[in-house]
Design an enzyme around this catalytic site. Structure first.
Site, PDB file in Angstrom:
ATOM      1  N   SER A 256      30.022  45.000  -9.858  1.00  0.00           N
ATOM      2  CA  SER A 256      29.114  44.306 -10.774  1.00  0.00           C
ATOM      3  C   SER A 256      29.049  42.842 -10.386  1.00  0.00           C
ATOM      4  O   SER A 256      30.058  42.250 -10.008  1.00  0.00           O
ATOM      5  CB  SER A 256      29.642  44.409 -12.210  1.00  0.00           C
ATOM      6  OG  SER A 256      28.924  43.528 -13.050  1.00  0.00           O
ATOM      7  N   ALA A 257      27.842  42.267 -10.527  1.00  0.00           N
ATOM      8  CA  ALA A 257      27.682  40.838 -10.247  1.00  0.00           C
ATOM      9  C   ALA A 257      28.247  39.989 -11.380  1.00  0.00           C
ATOM     10  O   ALA A 257      28.344  38.768 -11.249  1.00  0.00           O
ATOM     11  CB  ALA A 257      26.208  40.512 -10.066  1.00  0.00           C
ATOM     12  N   SER A 258      28.632  40.624 -12.466  1.00  0.00           N
ATOM     13  CA  SER A 258      29.000  39.857 -13.659  1.00  0.00           C
ATOM     14  C   SER A 258      30.443  39.386 -13.653  1.00  0.00           C
ATOM     15  O   SER A 258      31.373  40.178 -13.513  1.00  0.00           O
ATOM     16  CB  SER A 258      28.758  40.698 -14.913  1.00  0.00           C
ATOM     17  OG  SER A 258      29.191  39.974 -16.044  1.00  0.00           O
TER      18      SER A 258
ATOM     19  N   GLU B  17      23.330  52.543  -9.768  1.00  0.00           N
ATOM     20  CA  GLU B  17      22.691  51.244 -10.023  1.00  0.00           C
ATOM     21  C   GLU B  17      21.434  51.387 -10.873  1.00  0.00           C
ATOM     22  O   GLU B  17      20.705  52.364 -10.732  1.00  0.00           O
ATOM     23  CB  GLU B  17      22.256  50.621  -8.690  1.00  0.00           C
ATOM     24  CG  GLU B  17      23.117  49.516  -8.172  1.00  0.00           C
ATOM     25  CD  GLU B  17      23.102  48.237  -8.991  1.00  0.00           C
ATOM     26  OE1 GLU B  17      22.279  48.105  -9.919  1.00  0.00           O
ATOM     27  OE2 GLU B  17      23.915  47.364  -8.702  1.00  0.00           O
ATOM     28  N   ASP B  18      21.168  50.378 -11.703  1.00  0.00           N
ATOM     29  CA  ASP B  18      19.912  50.381 -12.476  1.00  0.00           C
ATOM     30  C   ASP B  18      18.943  49.311 -11.985  1.00  0.00           C
ATOM     31  O   ASP B  18      17.828  49.217 -12.512  1.00  0.00           O
ATOM     32  CB  ASP B  18      20.195  50.137 -13.971  1.00  0.00           C
ATOM     33  CG  ASP B  18      20.672  48.728 -14.228  1.00  0.00           C
ATOM     34  OD1 ASP B  18      21.517  48.235 -13.440  1.00  0.00           O
ATOM     35  OD2 ASP B  18      20.212  48.101 -15.200  1.00  0.00           O
TER      36      ASP B  18
ATOM     37  N   ARG C 192      24.213  34.915 -11.977  1.00  0.00           N
ATOM     38  CA  ARG C 192      23.819  34.003 -13.055  1.00  0.00           C
ATOM     39  C   ARG C 192      22.850  32.894 -12.613  1.00  0.00           C
ATOM     40  O   ARG C 192      21.803  32.681 -13.240  1.00  0.00           O
ATOM     41  CB  ARG C 192      25.087  33.392 -13.668  1.00  0.00           C
ATOM     42  CG  ARG C 192      24.847  32.815 -15.048  1.00  0.00           C
ATOM     43  CD  ARG C 192      26.146  32.278 -15.623  1.00  0.00           C
ATOM     44  NE  ARG C 192      27.186  33.306 -15.676  1.00  0.00           N
ATOM     45  CZ  ARG C 192      28.490  33.042 -15.864  1.00  0.00           C
ATOM     46  NH1 ARG C 192      28.883  31.794 -16.024  1.00  0.00           N
ATOM     47  NH2 ARG C 192      29.374  34.022 -15.908  1.00  0.00           N
TER      48      ARG C 192
ATOM     49  N   ASP D 206      27.784  50.118 -10.760  1.00  0.00           N
ATOM     50  CA  ASP D 206      27.353  48.872 -11.354  1.00  0.00           C
ATOM     51  C   ASP D 206      27.738  48.998 -12.835  1.00  0.00           C
ATOM     52  O   ASP D 206      28.027  50.104 -13.317  1.00  0.00           O
ATOM     53  CB  ASP D 206      25.830  48.747 -11.180  1.00  0.00           C
ATOM     54  CG  ASP D 206      25.273  47.563 -11.936  1.00  0.00           C
ATOM     55  OD1 ASP D 206      25.851  46.471 -11.826  1.00  0.00           O
ATOM     56  OD2 ASP D 206      24.260  47.731 -12.652  1.00  0.00           O
ATOM     57  N   LEU D 207      27.755  47.895 -13.545  1.00  0.00           N
ATOM     58  CA  LEU D 207      28.179  47.951 -14.958  1.00  0.00           C
ATOM     59  C   LEU D 207      26.983  47.848 -15.918  1.00  0.00           C
ATOM     60  O   LEU D 207      26.644  48.807 -16.617  1.00  0.00           O
ATOM     61  CB  LEU D 207      29.179  46.817 -15.223  1.00  0.00           C
ATOM     62  CG  LEU D 207      29.610  46.614 -16.672  1.00  0.00           C
ATOM     63  CD1 LEU D 207      30.302  47.855 -17.219  1.00  0.00           C
ATOM     64  CD2 LEU D 207      30.539  45.405 -16.779  1.00  0.00           C
ATOM     65  N   ASP D 208      26.354  46.667 -15.904  1.00  0.00           N
ATOM     66  CA  ASP D 208      25.305  46.388 -16.883  1.00  0.00           C
ATOM     67  C   ASP D 208      24.102  47.298 -16.669  1.00  0.00           C
ATOM     68  O   ASP D 208      23.497  47.286 -15.601  1.00  0.00           O
ATOM     69  CB  ASP D 208      24.859  44.918 -16.773  1.00  0.00           C
ATOM     70  CG  ASP D 208      26.018  43.956 -17.003  1.00  0.00           C
ATOM     71  OD1 ASP D 208      26.746  44.128 -17.981  1.00  0.00           O
ATOM     72  OD2 ASP D 208      26.189  43.025 -16.182  1.00  0.00           O
TER      73      ASP D 208
ATOM     74  N   LYS E 119      17.290  41.894 -13.587  1.00  0.00           N
ATOM     75  CA  LYS E 119      18.343  42.907 -13.479  1.00  0.00           C
ATOM     76  C   LYS E 119      19.150  42.761 -12.198  1.00  0.00           C
ATOM     77  O   LYS E 119      18.581  42.713 -11.102  1.00  0.00           O
ATOM     78  CB  LYS E 119      17.735  44.311 -13.505  1.00  0.00           C
ATOM     79  CG  LYS E 119      17.429  44.798 -14.893  1.00  0.00           C
ATOM     80  CD  LYS E 119      17.034  46.261 -14.832  1.00  0.00           C
ATOM     81  CE  LYS E 119      16.393  46.709 -16.130  1.00  0.00           C
ATOM     82  NZ  LYS E 119      15.775  48.022 -15.975  1.00  0.00           N
ATOM     83  N   GLY E 120      20.448  42.696 -12.342  1.00  0.00           N
ATOM     84  CA  GLY E 120      21.333  42.701 -11.175  1.00  0.00           C
ATOM     85  C   GLY E 120      21.497  41.351 -10.498  1.00  0.00           C
ATOM     86  O   GLY E 120      22.323  41.209  -9.606  1.00  0.00           O
TER      87      GLY E 120
ATOM     88  N   LYS F   4      24.055  40.532  -4.702  1.00  0.00           N
ATOM     89  CA  LYS F   4      23.062  41.581  -4.442  1.00  0.00           C
ATOM     90  C   LYS F   4      21.712  40.882  -4.281  1.00  0.00           C
ATOM     91  O   LYS F   4      21.470  39.907  -4.986  1.00  0.00           O
ATOM     92  CB  LYS F   4      22.994  42.561  -5.632  1.00  0.00           C
ATOM     93  CG  LYS F   4      24.327  43.237  -5.944  1.00  0.00           C
ATOM     94  CD  LYS F   4      24.254  44.030  -7.262  1.00  0.00           C
ATOM     95  CE  LYS F   4      25.633  44.516  -7.669  1.00  0.00           C
ATOM     96  NZ  LYS F   4      25.667  45.253  -8.952  1.00  0.00           N
TER      97      LYS F   4
ATOM     98  N   THR G  36      24.539  46.686 -21.633  1.00  0.00           N
ATOM     99  CA  THR G  36      24.726  45.233 -21.632  1.00  0.00           C
ATOM    100  C   THR G  36      23.616  44.486 -20.889  1.00  0.00           C
ATOM    101  O   THR G  36      23.481  43.278 -21.060  1.00  0.00           O
ATOM    102  CB  THR G  36      26.098  44.889 -21.017  1.00  0.00           C
ATOM    103  OG1 THR G  36      26.330  45.795 -19.934  1.00  0.00           O
ATOM    104  CG2 THR G  36      27.209  45.026 -22.041  1.00  0.00           C
TER     105      THR G  36
ATOM    106  N   ASN H 133      31.743  38.456 -16.207  1.00  0.00           N
ATOM    107  CA  ASN H 133      32.245  38.940 -17.501  1.00  0.00           C
ATOM    108  C   ASN H 133      32.654  40.411 -17.450  1.00  0.00           C
ATOM    109  O   ASN H 133      33.062  40.968 -18.479  1.00  0.00           O
ATOM    110  CB  ASN H 133      31.168  38.766 -18.578  1.00  0.00           C
ATOM    111  CG  ASN H 133      30.898  37.301 -18.884  1.00  0.00           C
ATOM    112  OD1 ASN H 133      31.759  36.598 -19.403  1.00  0.00           O
ATOM    113  ND2 ASN H 133      29.713  36.820 -18.537  1.00  0.00           N
TER     114      ASN H 133
HETATM  115  C1  G6P Z   1      24.823  41.663 -13.719  1.00  0.00           C
HETATM  116  C2  G6P Z   1      23.608  41.722 -14.610  1.00  0.00           C
HETATM  117  C3  G6P Z   1      22.797  40.465 -14.516  1.00  0.00           C
HETATM  118  C4  G6P Z   1      23.687  39.242 -14.701  1.00  0.00           C
HETATM  119  C5  G6P Z   1      24.779  39.249 -13.646  1.00  0.00           C
HETATM  120  C6  G6P Z   1      25.719  38.058 -13.764  1.00  0.00           C
HETATM  121  O1  G6P Z   1      24.444  41.938 -12.434  1.00  0.00           O
HETATM  122  O2  G6P Z   1      22.796  42.817 -14.277  1.00  0.00           O
HETATM  123  O3  G6P Z   1      21.796  40.491 -15.500  1.00  0.00           O
HETATM  124  O4  G6P Z   1      22.938  38.051 -14.599  1.00  0.00           O
HETATM  125  O5  G6P Z   1      25.527  40.440 -13.771  1.00  0.00           O
HETATM  126  O6  G6P Z   1      26.462  38.170 -14.957  1.00  0.00           O
HETATM  127  P1  G6P Z   1      27.382  37.048 -15.549  1.00  0.00           P
HETATM  128  O7  G6P Z   1      28.064  37.730 -16.694  1.00  0.00           O
HETATM  129  O8  G6P Z   1      28.366  36.648 -14.462  1.00  0.00           O
HETATM  130  O9  G6P Z   1      26.526  35.911 -15.940  1.00  0.00           O
HETATM  131 MG    MG Z   2      22.873  46.659 -13.649  1.00  0.00          MG
END
Ligand code: G6P
Ligand code: MG
Length: 232
Positions: free
Chosen positions: A114-116, A168-169, A49, A9-11, A45-46, A144, A17, A118
């Site tokens: 990562s779910a992000s 994972e956190d 969006r 996982d990233l954040d 967390k995780g 997730k 982050t 970004n």
């Molecule tokens: C990660 C973070 C979440 C965040 C999600 C979506 O999983 O832990 O806190 O909401 O990514 O990120 P994004 O950058 O796509 O909004």
């Molecule tokens: Mg995380």
């Protein structure tokens, strides 16, 4: 068990982050006069969006149209993107850079789950994009706690989930790993909320990779023999 690939996982695992996501969400909540309760941080967390936005809106969710919600999520994302602009390799969490370098040096495949959306920009700012051979696309996987993004990362790496160890956190992330066809979960951070993890660490700095991985370099000649590879 000896593993053949690592999935991160990233954040909150590789960089701090998760804190930046929280700052951006908290500012949105304040602007809307919405409560920020003690458990909000852990619950966010995780989560992807729009699911995060629902946690923020809580019982006020029905006051907002879908269009308004999309605009709010975009507002939070603009703020988050401002915050990540200042990231640099100095923002790697303890042990992350060293572990990635070790895995790369041993030719052990490394993936990101990562779910992000970004994540690619964050990896670039941290100077670690080239450490990952696969970045699973969160837009193509169920969020997730569904296991899909971890399974997609394993598939991209070409390694069966049971030979992957994942970091994972977030409670939602640990649940995702634990339902990913035998994948092993390492929880980073709060032991109370990550009870389902197979291993628990305060940070990646405590992880001793020699104990867990079969180096592709050292493996030559043993590749065809699954029994040898999974010896405890
Ligand atoms: C990660 C973070 C979440 C965040 C999600 C979506 O999983 O832990 O806190 O909401 O990514 O990120 P994004 O950058 O796509 O909004
Ligand atoms: Mg995380």
């Amino acid at each position: 068990m000896i593993y053949r690939a690592a999935i991160f996982d990233l954040d909150g695992v590789i960089a701090d982050t998760a804190r930046l996501h929280l700052i951006a969400w908290q500012q949105l909540a304040e602007g809307l006069n919405l409560p920020w309760t003690a458990d909000t941080e852990e619950r966010l967390k995780g989560l992807e969006r729009m699911a995060s936005l629902e946690v923020i809106l809580g019982e006020k969710s029905s006051n907002y149209t879908e269009e308004a919600k999309i605009a709010l999520a975009a507002r939070k994302n603009s703020r988050y993107q401002e915050l990540i602009r200042s990231l640099s390799p100095a923002d790697l969490l303890p042990g992350a850079g060293e572990l990635l370098a070790w895995l790369n040096s041993q030719h052990i495949p490394v993936g990101l789950a990562s779910a992000s959306k970004n994540a690619p920009a964050v990896l670039e700012a941290l100077g670690i994009s080239r450490c990952f051979s696969v970045i699973a696309d969160p837009e193509k996987s169920a969020p997730k706690p569904a296991p899909d993004i971890f399974l997609a990362a394993a598939k991209g790496l070409g390694i069966d989930p049971e030979f992957c160890i994942a970091f994972e956190d977030a409670p939602a992330g640990v649940s995702a790993i634990k339902s990913a066809d035998g994948m092993t979960a390492v929880g980073i951070g709060n032991p109370d909320s990550l009870k389902d993890a197979d291993y628990m660490l305060d940070s990646l700095e405590q992880f001793v990779p020699n104990d867990f991985f079969l180096s592709v370099l050292a493996e030559s000649g043993m590749r065809q023999n699954k029994d040898l590879a999974v010896n405890e």
